[in-house]
Each structure stands twice: as structure tokens, then as C-alpha cells.
Write a protein that holds these residues in place. Structure first.
Motif, PDB file in Angstrom:
ATOM      1  N   VAL A 197       0.913  -0.598  -0.085  1.00  0.00           N
ATOM      2  CA  VAL A 197       0.104   0.111   0.008  1.00  0.00           C
ATOM      3  C   VAL A 197       0.933   1.234  -0.475  1.00  0.00           C
ATOM      4  O   VAL A 197       1.025   2.317  -0.811  1.00  0.00           O
ATOM      5  CB  VAL A 197      -1.481   0.076   1.300  1.00  0.00           C
ATOM      6  N   GLU A 198       1.755   1.207   0.990  1.00  0.00           N
ATOM      7  CA  GLU A 198       2.520   2.628   0.999  1.00  0.00           C
ATOM      8  C   GLU A 198       3.353   2.768  -0.697  1.00  0.00           C
ATOM      9  O   GLU A 198       3.412   3.941  -0.568  1.00  0.00           O
ATOM     10  CB  GLU A 198       3.586   1.570   2.393  1.00  0.00           C
ATOM     11  N   ALA A 199       4.398   1.858  -0.971  1.00  0.00           N
ATOM     12  CA  ALA A 199       5.025   1.919  -1.740  1.00  0.00           C
ATOM     13  C   ALA A 199       3.866   1.880  -3.415  1.00  0.00           C
ATOM     14  O   ALA A 199       4.458   3.495  -3.883  1.00  0.00           O
ATOM     15  CB  ALA A 199       5.387   0.923  -1.877  1.00  0.00           C
ATOM     16  N   ILE A 200       3.171   1.625  -3.577  1.00  0.00           N
ATOM     17  CA  ILE A 200       2.102   2.594  -4.430  1.00  0.00           C
ATOM     18  C   ILE A 200       1.451   3.335  -4.386  1.00  0.00           C
ATOM     19  O   ILE A 200       1.469   4.387  -5.326  1.00  0.00           O
ATOM     20  CB  ILE A 200       0.850   1.026  -4.471  1.00  0.00           C
ATOM     21  N   THR A 201       0.873   4.189  -2.698  1.00  0.00           N
ATOM     22  CA  THR A 201       0.350   4.927  -3.002  1.00  0.00           C
ATOM     23  C   THR A 201       1.843   6.034  -3.194  1.00  0.00           C
ATOM     24  O   THR A 201       1.007   7.223  -3.352  1.00  0.00           O
ATOM     25  CB  THR A 201      -0.095   5.811  -1.767  1.00  0.00           C
ATOM     26  N   SER A 202       3.025   6.083  -2.273  1.00  0.00           N
ATOM     27  CA  SER A 202       3.941   6.648  -2.653  1.00  0.00           C
ATOM     28  C   SER A 202       4.247   6.791  -4.135  1.00  0.00           C
ATOM     29  O   SER A 202       4.701   8.454  -4.455  1.00  0.00           O
ATOM     30  CB  SER A 202       5.252   6.203  -2.054  1.00  0.00           C
ATOM     31  N   ALA A 203       4.738   6.271  -4.848  1.00  0.00           N
ATOM     32  CA  ALA A 203       4.015   6.038  -6.388  1.00  0.00           C
ATOM     33  C   ALA A 203       3.703   7.378  -6.788  1.00  0.00           C
ATOM     34  O   ALA A 203       3.631   7.606  -7.813  1.00  0.00           O
ATOM     35  CB  ALA A 203       4.491   4.784  -7.474  1.00  0.00           C
ATOM     36  N   ALA A 204       2.466   7.203  -6.564  1.00  0.00           N
ATOM     37  CA  ALA A 204       1.717   7.728  -6.910  1.00  0.00           C
ATOM     38  C   ALA A 204       2.045   9.377  -6.849  1.00  0.00           C
ATOM     39  O   ALA A 204       1.170   9.975  -7.752  1.00  0.00           O
ATOM     40  CB  ALA A 204      -0.076   7.923  -6.619  1.00  0.00           C
ATOM     41  N   VAL A 205       2.018   9.489  -5.961  1.00  0.00           N
ATOM     42  CA  VAL A 205       2.377  11.014  -5.535  1.00  0.00           C
ATOM     43  C   VAL A 205       3.526  11.522  -6.051  1.00  0.00           C
ATOM     44  O   VAL A 205       3.586  12.302  -6.764  1.00  0.00           O
ATOM     45  CB  VAL A 205       2.270  10.470  -3.936  1.00  0.00           C
ATOM     46  N   ALA A 206       4.627  10.032  -6.031  1.00  0.00           N
ATOM     47  CA  ALA A 206       5.987  10.775  -6.500  1.00  0.00           C
ATOM     48  C   ALA A 206       5.683  10.974  -8.266  1.00  0.00           C
ATOM     49  O   ALA A 206       6.683  11.784  -9.065  1.00  0.00           O
ATOM     50  CB  ALA A 206       6.804   9.876  -6.934  1.00  0.00           C
ATOM     51  N   THR A 207       4.682  10.850  -9.492  1.00  0.00           N
ATOM     52  CA  THR A 207       4.578  10.883 -10.374  1.00  0.00           C
ATOM     53  C   THR A 207       3.846  11.451 -11.254  1.00  0.00           C
ATOM     54  O   THR A 207       3.262  11.940 -12.198  1.00  0.00           O
ATOM     55  CB  THR A 207       3.952   9.507 -11.146  1.00  0.00           C
ATOM     56  N   GLY A 208       3.035  12.629 -10.090  1.00  0.00           N
ATOM     57  CA  GLY A 208       2.066  13.684  -9.920  1.00  0.00           C
ATOM     58  C   GLY A 208       0.723  12.450 -10.621  1.00  0.00           C
ATOM     59  O   GLY A 208       0.047  14.029 -10.942  1.00  0.00           O
ATOM     60  N   CYS A 209       0.390  11.436 -10.103  1.00  0.00           N
ATOM     61  CA  CYS A 209      -0.530  10.799 -10.226  1.00  0.00           C
ATOM     62  C   CYS A 209      -1.836  11.760  -9.182  1.00  0.00           C
ATOM     63  O   CYS A 209      -1.652  11.573  -8.173  1.00  0.00           O
ATOM     64  CB  CYS A 209      -1.085   9.636  -9.861  1.00  0.00           C
ATOM     65  N   GLU A 210      -3.082  11.945 -10.234  1.00  0.00           N
ATOM     66  CA  GLU A 210      -4.693  12.453  -9.218  1.00  0.00           C
ATOM     67  C   GLU A 210      -5.315  11.758  -8.569  1.00  0.00           C
ATOM     68  O   GLU A 210      -6.120  11.450  -7.595  1.00  0.00           O
ATOM     69  CB  GLU A 210      -5.077  13.639  -9.897  1.00  0.00           C
ATOM     70  N   ALA A 211      -5.418  10.096  -9.469  1.00  0.00           N
ATOM     71  CA  ALA A 211      -6.057   9.050  -8.681  1.00  0.00           C
ATOM     72  C   ALA A 211      -5.479   7.516  -9.037  1.00  0.00           C
ATOM     73  O   ALA A 211      -4.590   7.478  -9.751  1.00  0.00           O
ATOM     74  CB  ALA A 211      -7.119   8.710 -10.233  1.00  0.00           C
ATOM     75  N   VAL A 212      -6.373   7.428  -8.533  1.00  0.00           N
ATOM     76  CA  VAL A 212      -5.409   5.205  -8.293  1.00  0.00           C
ATOM     77  C   VAL A 212      -6.676   4.620  -8.947  1.00  0.00           C
ATOM     78  O   VAL A 212      -7.744   4.299  -8.538  1.00  0.00           O
ATOM     79  CB  VAL A 212      -5.009   5.454  -6.418  1.00  0.00           C
ATOM     80  N   HIS A 213      -6.924   3.684  -9.907  1.00  0.00           N
ATOM     81  CA  HIS A 213      -7.633   3.018 -10.351  1.00  0.00           C
ATOM     82  C   HIS A 213      -7.249   1.472 -10.004  1.00  0.00           C
ATOM     83  O   HIS A 213      -5.869   0.921 -10.320  1.00  0.00           O
ATOM     84  CB  HIS A 213      -7.638   3.168 -11.843  1.00  0.00           C
ATOM     85  N   PRO A 214      -7.714   0.199  -8.875  1.00  0.00           N
ATOM     86  CA  PRO A 214      -6.845  -0.881  -8.092  1.00  0.00           C
ATOM     87  C   PRO A 214      -7.198  -2.008  -9.223  1.00  0.00           C
ATOM     88  O   PRO A 214      -6.184  -2.886  -9.191  1.00  0.00           O
ATOM     89  CB  PRO A 214      -7.510  -0.691  -7.077  1.00  0.00           C
TER      90      PRO A 214
END
Length: 441
Positions: free
Chosen positions: A62-79
Motif C-alpha cells: 500500500v505505501e509503495a503504491i501510494t508513494s508512487a502515485a504521489v511521486a509521479t504526480g497522479c491524481e487518482a488510483v485505479h485498483p
């Protein structure tokens, strides 16, 4: 939404990428070291390696996935589906970071993640459930008494199980305690929850599900029925929409029950309510708080891009006009790298791959020719979907498409799919969940 992280791999990641790109949305994926050259990595605009001591770990962090979203400037996550698609922890963390979660609320996921809790909620909502018994803190004698009340054959099920994992059939009392320990162990090992319960096994039932969608303005819309009765090892292998051989009254009752189930948990975004149907009776089985593997058949008969609706609804757009019209007939056949006799995974290189093309044919795939299907993940290679004006024409199109499908370099279930779709029982429709046992292979 301008940038989306897809927390998944394989066919579903490629499927989400396709729609996101058509909407002008930048796509980012995560991947394990073993997936560095995979198709979803090649298709995405950007890919982030998540290091883990096991390949599957990259899709469960969970933490690595959400950190990747923040680091790459993503606004949303689709699982996607599988992995963390029904993880309230991931949904919570996405919201904590101020990002958009493409799916139902974390609270809804929590309510429905335990099959025991889901049964209780559905009973309260007036949705019929299969007779069963909870086993918290039950002694051996309590368990045996519960088995007698539920009746044999029965299923011992892990409360947090799914995909056929953490579920075993028991035909008589002599094996109940032994199987119970096995299911408890599987629940703890695969889902971190050893809670179990008993449920009556309906011997000749059909597995019918209803696609629902909770819209941003608070409605729960249904998009018709799917028949998912073709299963091996309790896992679906062929699905079709609409389900045939049911009375109009039963169809209406199933659709109403599915919408009531969604309303009971304030459902948002795409989800599925699954039922077992026996004669004119039906019983709630589970609610999947995510998009399903078999969503393409619903898309084909409704003309609705469910992934697009997911993305638009997640940012507050009001989507879907109720009722959604269903036209024609669609069939999905899952191509697996597996032994077609024993249904066991058979990984290997995809040396030659040529999929059928033409009117009414759709293929969603996670691999290209030259890729390797490894032992680390589900061996689904592709989903062959066909559409026609009626079921007879759809079955004929499915037979022709399977005959045109060319795969070599590894063993697949293609021969079994061909035998199944060519069988008189499948041609007649209205088959039950034991159909695979009756197909010669």
C-alpha cells in the motif's frame, strides 16, 4: 482527471490504460522486477518499479503504491481487480493523500469484505441468503451441530476469501472438522483472516450476477445479468450476458435485489452482486466491490464503457441513464496457460500468438507474442469476447473465433474451451455450475 496510477498488472492494467488514453489521461503503472518487460509496462506512459522479496509483493504494498502515485504526480488510483482492489486500507490511504480512489468508498469495502458481515447486511436489507452458520469461537461439537443444521453437502468458506481460494465442499460429517482447519489456515495465509463459516451447497445451482453502478447523484443502476456458471475449481472460465432460461419475474427480482443490495451499503462506482439460482429461488452469494474480469460482456450488450464510467464518476460526473438497455448477446471465454485436463497452471513462453479478428470479436489481453507467462501470477493470457444479435449467432461466432485462435509455446485451455462451446449442453443454455465436469477432455 489528467493522470492516473493503475495499481495492477496484466490484462486489466492494459484494459484501463486503453480507456484512459482514449480520454486523454496520462497513465502510470507499478511493477515488480519480474514484470519489467511486461505488456502493461510497455503500454503505460510511465512505470515505477517496486522492489519486493517476492514478485507479487509489488502489487500488495500500500505505501509503495501510494508513494508512487504521489511521486509521479497522479491524481487518482485505479485498483483493477485482484490484488488490492478490495482493500479498504489502500482506499483509505489514497484519500488521506488527497487523491481520488476509483471505486466504492473504503467504508463500503469494509462492510462487504467479510462474507459473514455481507450475509448479515443482506439479510437486513431483505436480500435472500443461502442458509449457513457462523463459527466464531465454536467448539468441535458446535461445528458438528452447525453442519447438521445447515445440511450436507455444504461449503466451508473463509470469511475474507475469494476467487475460489478458502472454500471447500464437504459431503458428510466425517470430514467437516478436518476441512475446517484447512480453510482456516488458508484464510489466515492468503487473506490474513482465519474466520470461517458454513454455507449450504446447492448441487445444481446456476451462478448469476448483476452488474451494478452507484452514480455520483446517489442512484444505484443495474446493467443486466451475466451467467457465470461455467467454472473449474470454483473459478469462472466462461461468462455470458444476458443470462438465458430464466423467467421474466425471476430476472426482475434479481435486478431489484441487486439494486437493493447496493443501496443498503450506499454503493458508489462499479460493482457486482452475485447470486446462486436454484429453480425459481435465488440467494445472495457475495458483492464484489470492484470491476469484474467479465465486465466486457456487459459492455458489449449495453454499449457502455464501464472503465470510462468509473473514471468519470470518481471525479463527480453524473453518468448512466436508468434503465440501461441490453441488446443482443455476448460471450467471454478466458484463455489460460493451464493444463486443459487437470486445470493446473502451465507457465511458459508465448512463442506464437495470433488472435481472431472480425465483426463482433473483441480480445482483451495482457501479453504479446514473445512474452513469458510466469508461475508468479494468475495464468490468464487473454479474454476472447464475441457479440451477436442473438445467442445462437453468438455461440456460432464463439466457435469460429476459437478455431481461429493460434497459440503455441505453452499449454493452454484452448482445446477445452472449444469442446465446451461445441457441446450440446452449452448450446442449449441454462446449464449449472457442474457443466465443466460433464465436458469430455
Amino acid at each position: 482527471m489528467k493522470s492516473l496510477l493503475i495499481a495492477n498488472r496484466g490484462e486489466i492494467a492494459c484494459r484501463v490504460i486503453k480507456t484512459a488514453k482514449s480520454m486523454g489521461i496520462r497513465t502510470v503503472v507499478v511493477h515488480s522486477e519480474s514484470d519489467a518487460e511486461s505488456r502493461h509496462v510497455r503500454e503505460a506512459d510511465e512505470a515505477v518499479l517496486i522492489e519486493s522479496d517476492r514478485p507479487v509483493g509489488a502489487y500488495l504494498d500500500v505505501e509503495a503504491i501510494t508513494s508512487a502515485a504521489v511521486a509521479t504526480g497522479c491524481e487518482a488510483v485505479h485498483p483493477g481487480y485482484g490484488f488490492l482492489s478490495e482493500s479498504s486500507a489502500l482506499a483509505d490511504r489514497v484519500h488521506e493523500l488527497g487523491l481520488t480512489w476509483v471505486g466504492p468508498t473504503a467504508e463500503t469495502i469494509r462492510m462487504m469484505s467479510s462474507k459473514v458481515n455481507a450475509r448479515d447486511l443482506m439479510e437486513q436489507a431483505g436480500v435472500p441468503v443461502v442458509p449457513g452458520a457462523r463459527l466464531e469461537d465454536a467448539s468441535d461439537e458446535d461445528v458438528l451441530d452447525a453442519g447438521r443444521r445447515v445440511g450436507y453437502p455444504l461449503l466451508v468458506k473463509a470469511a475474507a476469501g475469494g476467487g475460489g481460494i478458502g472454500m471447500q465442499r464437504v459431503d458428510d460429517e466425517s470430514r467437516l472438522l478436518q476441512v475446517l482447519e484447512q480453510v482456516r489456515s488458508a484464510g489466515g495465509r492468503f487473506f490474513g483472516d482465519s474466520t470461517t463459516f458454513l454455507e449450504r451447497f446447492l448441487v445444481s445451482a446456476r451462478h448469476i450476477e448483476v452488474q451494478i453502478f452507484g452514480t455520483a447523484d446517489g442512484r444505484v443502476v443495474d446493467l443486466g445479468l451475466r451467467d457465470c456458471s461455467v467454472q473449474r475449481r470454483h473459478q469462472k472460465i466462461v461468462e455470458e450476458s444476458p443470462a438465458v432460461g430464466l423467467s421474466e419475474d425471476l430476472i426482475a427480482a434479481l435486478r431489484t435485489a441487486a439494486r437493493n443490495a447496493g443501496s443498503a451499503v450506499a454503493y458508489q462506482n462499479a460493482g457486482t452482486v452475485e447470486f446462486l439460482v436454484s429453480g425459481d429461488e435465488f440467494f445472495f452469494l457475495e458483492m464484489n466491490t470492484r470491476i469484474q474480469v467479465e465486465h466486457p460482456v456487459t459492455e458489449l450488450v449495453t454499449g457502455v464503457d464501464l472503465v470510462e464510467m468509473q473514471l468519470r464518476s470518481a471525479v463527480g460526473e453524473i453518468v448512466l441513464v436508468d434503465p440501461v438497455e441490453v441488446r443482443g448477446h455476448a460471450i467471454e471465454m478466458r484463455l489460460y496457460a493451464e493444463d486443459p485436463v487437470r486445470f493446473l497452471p502451465s507457465p511458459g513462453p508465448l512463442e506464437h500468438y495470433r488472435e481472431p479478428t472480425g465483426n463482433g470479436i473483441r480480445v482483451d489481453r495482457g501479453y504479446d507474442q514473445g512474452d513469458v507467462i510466469t508461475r508468479f501470477f494468475d495464468p490468464l493470457i487473454a479474454k476472447l469476447c464475441v457479440y451477436a444479435d442473438d445467442r445462437t449467432s453468438a455461440v456460432a461466432r464463439a466457435q469460429a473465433a476459437l478455431a481461429d485462435f493460434e497459440v503455441s509455446g505453452l499449454i493452454t485451455n484452448l482445446p477445452f474451451l472449444a469442446a465446451l462451446v461445441d457441446s450440446d449442453e452449452f448450446d442449449a443454455g441454462g446449464y449449472d455450475t457442474n457443466i465443466c465436469d460433464r465436458i469430455k477432455r
